[in-house]
Design a protein around this motif. Structure first.
Motif, PDB file in Angstrom:
ATOM      1  N   THR A   1       3.881   3.138  11.690  1.00  0.00           N
ATOM      2  CA  THR A   1       2.496   3.575  11.927  1.00  0.00           C
ATOM      3  C   THR A   1       1.745   3.796  10.612  1.00  0.00           C
ATOM      4  OG1 THR A   1       3.079   5.918  11.917  1.00  0.00           O
ATOM      5  CG2 THR A   1       3.215   4.794  14.026  1.00  0.00           C
ATOM      6  N   ALA A   2       2.446   3.634   9.484  1.00  0.00           N
ATOM      7  CA  ALA A   2       1.834   3.975   8.187  1.00  0.00           C
ATOM      8  C   ALA A   2       0.473   3.311   7.929  1.00  0.00           C
ATOM      9  CB  ALA A   2       2.810   3.680   7.055  1.00  0.00           C
ATOM     10  N   PRO A   3       0.327   1.994   8.158  1.00  0.00           N
ATOM     11  CA  PRO A   3      -0.960   1.376   7.824  1.00  0.00           C
ATOM     12  C   PRO A   3      -2.134   2.016   8.577  1.00  0.00           C
ATOM     13  CG  PRO A   3       0.700  -0.300   8.245  1.00  0.00           C
ATOM     14  CD  PRO A   3       1.312   1.006   8.612  1.00  0.00           C
ATOM     15  N   TYR A   4      -1.908   2.377   9.855  1.00  0.00           N
ATOM     16  CA  TYR A   4      -2.989   2.974  10.646  1.00  0.00           C
ATOM     17  C   TYR A   4      -3.261   4.400  10.164  1.00  0.00           C
ATOM     18  CZ  TYR A   4      -1.231  -0.913  13.273  1.00  0.00           C
ATOM     19  OH  TYR A   4      -0.799  -2.158  13.597  1.00  0.00           O
ATOM     20  N   ALA A   5      -2.164   5.114   9.851  1.00  0.00           N
ATOM     21  CA  ALA A   5      -2.315   6.502   9.414  1.00  0.00           C
ATOM     22  C   ALA A   5      -3.054   6.571   8.082  1.00  0.00           C
ATOM     23  CB  ALA A   5      -0.938   7.136   9.275  1.00  0.00           C
ATOM     24  N   VAL A   6      -2.732   5.629   7.197  1.00  0.00           N
ATOM     25  CA  VAL A   6      -3.376   5.602   5.893  1.00  0.00           C
ATOM     26  C   VAL A   6      -4.874   5.317   6.050  1.00  0.00           C
ATOM     27  CG1 VAL A   6      -3.512   4.121   3.878  1.00  0.00           C
ATOM     28  CG2 VAL A   6      -1.328   5.063   4.565  1.00  0.00           C
TER      29      VAL A   6
ATOM     30  N   ILE B   1     -10.699  10.515  14.126  1.00  0.00           N
ATOM     31  CA  ILE B   1      -9.906   9.661  13.232  1.00  0.00           C
ATOM     32  C   ILE B   1      -8.890  10.461  12.435  1.00  0.00           C
ATOM     33  CG2 ILE B   1     -10.025   8.050  11.287  1.00  0.00           C
ATOM     34  CD1 ILE B   1     -12.614   7.020  12.373  1.00  0.00           C
ATOM     35  N   LYS B   2      -9.370  11.554  11.822  1.00  0.00           N
ATOM     36  CA  LYS B   2      -8.482  12.350  10.971  1.00  0.00           C
ATOM     37  C   LYS B   2      -7.182  12.799  11.661  1.00  0.00           C
ATOM     38  CE  LYS B   2      -8.579  16.092   7.652  1.00  0.00           C
ATOM     39  NZ  LYS B   2      -9.260  17.271   7.155  1.00  0.00           N
ATOM     40  N   PRO B   3      -7.240  13.197  12.959  1.00  0.00           N
ATOM     41  CA  PRO B   3      -5.996  13.677  13.586  1.00  0.00           C
ATOM     42  C   PRO B   3      -4.826  12.695  13.477  1.00  0.00           C
ATOM     43  CG  PRO B   3      -7.848  14.155  14.999  1.00  0.00           C
ATOM     44  CD  PRO B   3      -8.384  13.337  13.865  1.00  0.00           C
TER      45      PRO B   3
ATOM     46  N   LYS C   1       0.216  -4.378   4.393  1.00  0.00           N
ATOM     47  CA  LYS C   1      -0.425  -3.744   5.556  1.00  0.00           C
ATOM     48  C   LYS C   1      -0.998  -2.393   5.160  1.00  0.00           C
ATOM     49  CE  LYS C   1       2.447  -5.582   9.247  1.00  0.00           C
ATOM     50  NZ  LYS C   1       3.545  -5.198  10.096  1.00  0.00           N
ATOM     51  N   ILE C   2      -0.229  -1.626   4.371  1.00  0.00           N
ATOM     52  CA  ILE C   2      -0.718  -0.295   3.971  1.00  0.00           C
ATOM     53  C   ILE C   2      -1.969  -0.447   3.099  1.00  0.00           C
ATOM     54  CG2 ILE C   2      -0.164   1.821   2.719  1.00  0.00           C
ATOM     55  CD1 ILE C   2       2.694   1.548   3.525  1.00  0.00           C
ATOM     56  N   LEU C   3      -1.915  -1.447   2.212  1.00  0.00           N
ATOM     57  CA  LEU C   3      -3.058  -1.668   1.313  1.00  0.00           C
ATOM     58  C   LEU C   3      -4.315  -2.025   2.112  1.00  0.00           C
ATOM     59  CD1 LEU C   3      -3.109  -1.497  -1.762  1.00  0.00           C
ATOM     60  CD2 LEU C   3      -3.080  -3.977  -1.830  1.00  0.00           C
ATOM     61  N   ILE C   4      -4.141  -2.883   3.103  1.00  0.00           N
ATOM     62  CA  ILE C   4      -5.295  -3.245   3.940  1.00  0.00           C
ATOM     63  C   ILE C   4      -5.812  -2.003   4.675  1.00  0.00           C
ATOM     64  CG2 ILE C   4      -6.009  -4.591   5.970  1.00  0.00           C
ATOM     65  CD1 ILE C   4      -4.076  -6.780   4.979  1.00  0.00           C
ATOM     66  N   GLY C   5      -4.861  -1.200   5.185  1.00  0.00           N
ATOM     67  CA  GLY C   5      -5.250   0.049   5.860  1.00  0.00           C
ATOM     68  C   GLY C   5      -6.061   0.935   4.928  1.00  0.00           C
TER      69      GLY C   5
END
Ligand code: ASP
Length: 434
Positions: A204-209, A34-36, A6-10
């Protein structure tokens, strides 16, 4: 789907979105909307870092039951950290002397780059100056806090917090069992709560990345400059890749664990290190992975990882060695064999002294170059020269820094008989359950 996918896809979607937005000229939209989300995520990770260090170190040390075990683990950790850093510097120096990336830089490129990044280089030199004016033993003085609440209230004071906590943990070991029980039980439960908080944040990591990388790419100004520095950047990247192979070989050799086991276990921490460029921000995840997915006992992991995040930076030291020699090659500043040895010593110390935050390795690079007697004007041009590619290299060296901490945790764990099977057997289910 497993978290690392998931993180990789993000990450990939983030890079694509960043490229798209910069094509559309929508930098402000990315910065505003987006950045926030990326910034919030990094803040959450940093928020958890100090409480995590305190509770896990206290729990870790007090679980050891006696003081001799603590000194064995402490001694081994420091020695292995120094050895891996020396290996990293040697790899960096060998590659940069072999490939000689600085020799292919034309004078025109040097002039162009140094013009473009002069002011950025200047601010790095000023930070390094402040660091240097403090005297040789100042780092020891700085390590000891005079007020634990003040120390714990700033994330830069990680080493001070570690100092207090180790002292606290040792004292806890030295008092009678019935006197220490209450404090131990409290920290045991506290530890569980913090670990659960990390699980929640990681959801939330994948979205944050995605947000972090989209913002980073959209903000990047001039991609052409990357090609001019390609040879230098590739030398660093090659060195970092060799370092990762070195870790997996060491682990296979000493613990019998296959490369896939190690890399799969640590990958979410690596991806996060890459996205945040900060070992300190990645620490909560590094610890969780090492304990729950690589099978290192809590008492070893909770000592080795926080200490490693602050002092063990193999990727940074390798980069500093390559960058220092590259700058000297590009600007025709001759280095003798003794100079190269000086680089080994100063890069070791500079990487220990680098804060675990984005860009810190470049500030400490000034100190490495200074120790070689590089004159101020060359130093300025040199830093300006490498500035353009520093961020991507920072992302990669931070990944290696974090991987090194995890590798050493496994080695120390194995050497004291505290390396077992992962507590979470089915990785894919872990975050799903949560
Ligand atoms: N960003 C790196 C880290 O946090 C330090 C560096 O700049 O090399 O590990």
């Amino acid at each position: 789907m497993a978290l690392h996918w998931k993180i990789l896809i993000g990450m990939i979607l983030g890079i694509l979105a960043g490229l798209l937005f910069s094509q559309l000229g929508a930098k402000e939209f990315v910065a505003g909307w987006i950045k926030p989300f990326g910034t919030i995520f990094i803040k959450l990770l940093k928020l958890i870092a100090i409480p995590l260090i305190i509770v896990s170190l206290i729990k870790g040390i007090s679980d050891l039951k006696d003081i001799s075990k603590f000194s064995t683990i402490g001694f081994r950790t420091i020695i292995i950290y120094i050895c891996t850093t020396l290996v990293a510097i040697t790899i960096g120096l060998s590659l940069v002397n072999l490939i000689q990336p600085g020799d292919s830089m034309t004078e025109a490129t040097v002039a162009e780059l140094s013009q473009a990044y002069n002011t950025d280089a200047n601010s790095r030199i000023e930070s390094a100056e402040a660091q240097k004016s403090k005297g040789p033993l100042q780092f020891l003085v700085d390590m000891v806090p005079d007020n634990i609440f003040a120390a714990a209230s700033a994330n830069q004071n990680m080493l001070q917090v570690i100092f207090f906590t180790i002292l606290f943990g040792i004292s806890l070991l030295l008092i009678k069992e019935e006197q220490s029980r209450g404090v131990k039980d409290f920290f045991d439960s506290f530890n569980e709560v913090i670990m659960k908080m990390i699980d929640l944040i990681m959801l939330t990591a994948p979205y944050a990345v995605f947000a972090l990388l989209a913002a980073l790419i959209a903000e990047t100004s001039n991609p052409d400059i990357f090609t001019a520095l390609a040879q230098y950047a590739l030398t660093v990247v090659l060195g970092l890749a060799i370092m990762i192979s070195f870790y997996v070989t060491l682990i296979y050799f000493f613990t019998g664990k296959k490369p896939n086991y190690f890399l799969k276990g640590i990958s979410p921490a690596q991806l996060l290190a890459f996205s945040t460029s900060s070992s300190a921000a990645t620490l909560p995840v590094t610890m969780e992975r090492v304990q729950e997915h690589l099978g290192v006992d809590d008492d070893v992991a909770s000592f080795v990882c926080p200490v490693g995040a602050t002092i063990n930076m193999d990727g940074t030291s390798l980069y500093q060695a390559v960058a220092a020699v590259f700058i000297c090659q590009a600007l025709d500043f001759d280095l003798s064999f003794t100079d190269q040895l000086t680089i080994v010593v100063t890069a070791l110390l500079a990487s220990i002294g680098s804060a675990a935050v984005p860009g810190a390795g470049m500030v400490m690079l000034v100190i490495v170059l200074d120790s070689l007697g590089v004159p101020r004007d060359i130093l300025m041009v040199g830093l300006a020269l490498i500035f353009a590619v520093d961020r991507p290299l920072d992302m990669l060296r931070t990944t290696v820094n974090v991987t090194g901490d995890a590798a050493v945790a496994m080695l120390v764990g194995k050497s004291v008989g505290k390396l077992g099977e992962p507590q979470v057997k089915n990785w894919d289910d872990h975050y799903k359950e949560d």
